[in-house]
Design a protein around this motif. Sequence first.
Motif, mmCIF file in Angstrom:
data_model
loop_
_atom_site.group_PDB
_atom_site.id
_atom_site.type_symbol
_atom_site.label_atom_id
_atom_site.label_comp_id
_atom_site.label_asym_id
_atom_site.label_seq_id
_atom_site.Cartn_x
_atom_site.Cartn_y
_atom_site.Cartn_z
ATOM 1 N N LEU A 90 0.842 -1.198 0.000
ATOM 2 C CA LEU A 90 0.000 0.000 0.000
ATOM 3 C C LEU A 90 0.876 1.246 0.000
ATOM 4 C CD1 LEU A 90 -2.636 -0.575 2.861
ATOM 5 C CD2 LEU A 90 -3.062 -0.670 0.403
ATOM 6 N N ASP A 127 4.853 -1.948 1.939
ATOM 7 C CA ASP A 127 4.105 -0.700 2.020
ATOM 8 C C ASP A 127 5.077 0.476 2.037
ATOM 9 O OD1 ASP A 127 1.747 -2.194 2.295
ATOM 10 O OD2 ASP A 127 2.040 -2.342 4.462
ATOM 11 N N ARG A 153 -8.986 -4.061 -3.639
ATOM 12 C CA ARG A 153 -7.613 -4.556 -3.496
ATOM 13 C C ARG A 153 -7.576 -6.079 -3.426
ATOM 14 N NH1 ARG A 153 -4.879 0.254 -2.508
ATOM 15 N NH2 ARG A 153 -6.025 1.691 -1.193
ATOM 16 N N GLU A 205 -7.950 -0.940 4.766
ATOM 17 C CA GLU A 205 -7.654 -0.737 3.345
ATOM 18 C C GLU A 205 -7.186 -2.031 2.673
ATOM 19 O OE1 GLU A 205 -7.794 1.621 0.965
ATOM 20 O OE2 GLU A 205 -8.997 2.910 2.256
ATOM 21 N N ARG A 206 -6.455 -2.866 3.430
ATOM 22 C CA ARG A 206 -6.004 -4.144 2.865
ATOM 23 C C ARG A 206 -7.174 -5.073 2.584
ATOM 24 N NH1 ARG A 206 -1.520 -4.181 6.759
ATOM 25 N NH2 ARG A 206 0.257 -3.256 5.660
#
Lengths: 199, 199
Positions: free
Chosen positions: A6, A98, A192, A186-187
């Motif tokens: 990310l 990340d 994603r 977010e993961r």
Amino acid sequence: MVQRGLLIVLSGPSGVGKGTVRKAIFKEDGVDFRYSISATTRKPRPGEVNGQDYFFVTREEFEDKIQNGDMLEYAEYVNNYYGTPRSFIEETLASGHDVFLEIDVQGALQVKTKMPEGVYIFLTPPDLKNLRSRLVGRGTDSAEVIEKRVAAAKDELKMMINYNYAVENDVVSKAVDRIKAIITAERLRVTRVLGELDN
Amino acid sequence: MVQRGLLIVLSGPSGVGKGTVRKAIFKEDGVDFRYSISATTRKPRPGEVNGQDYFFVTREEFEDKIQNGDMLEYAEYVNNYYGTPRSFIEETLASGHDVFLEIDVQGALQVKTKMPEGVYIFLTPPDLKNLRSRLVGRGTDSAEVIEKRVAAAKDELKMMINYNYAVENDVVSKAVDRIKAIITAERLRVTRVLGELDN
């Protein structure tokens, strides 16, 4: 298949405590972010290592990178360029790491136009919420002062709208926990996750 | 001003463990979700309380609610309607409470068309990722069986794309932690935070 990393961009008004929060996050267990390494045309100082402190390049090389679109953002200070090379970030993300970028508001907006898939976090001062009602309730400021402070807060809000998340920096450890939750979430975003599935 | 609650919709294929995860979340400290209460036209059973177990309504009232758009989703089983009244959810969110809705995939899609601002979480079985490579690597299934399982998984993926988040239910406590992080993050989304600021 390696899960793509990310890009996490932490920004916010100057003085809000971006650097403090960034340092606290890097100390957390289980956090393994890579810093984005900037490119610059200024000469290395004693002890500075190319590819570690900065990518030291010539003015011509830097301007080539701008032309090629390899500068996610850049600015010129005292006759030297400073910028964020896209290629380094892309390679780091592709290798599954990340990347954490702490950057001012102008820079963050430039990066977002080129890498909108990043996670854009706006760090806010702790007194933004219900500002007017609190100032009025306190009864110590004139109407004029209150309106000035509210106007300044509104300018900050205008920047916030370009970000995905707003994190209040009331207590550093709380801001860190919020950012960690954002990254976990977010993961798990379907956009994603679907990219990772090989079925 | 009261901060509007979140509508959290947990769904996923049957058998994936939605109920188990939901029960585990409700037991967590600091979690104060309200259940969505369904409406039904079936008669109350002994001990069932109106407005607590269900909203018990007549067939005519239920059909009126469908006409008025007050049913976020509904279905008919054995000559009785069952559905999710929008008005109860709206009032609960407006009073600042989060509403948790555990629902099958058909129902979740209906709800989403009417309340797209909700947080839609798809619970996935633990073996979805890299399924084909793992089945091939295991070497115990025929190519035909592998392709059937992969095809079934693909059908599940097709549903996932309608959701915001995909949470793997490998270990219940981990699934719970992921969902809690999602909820923390969603409260920090700029689109929600801007709605709360009165400046």
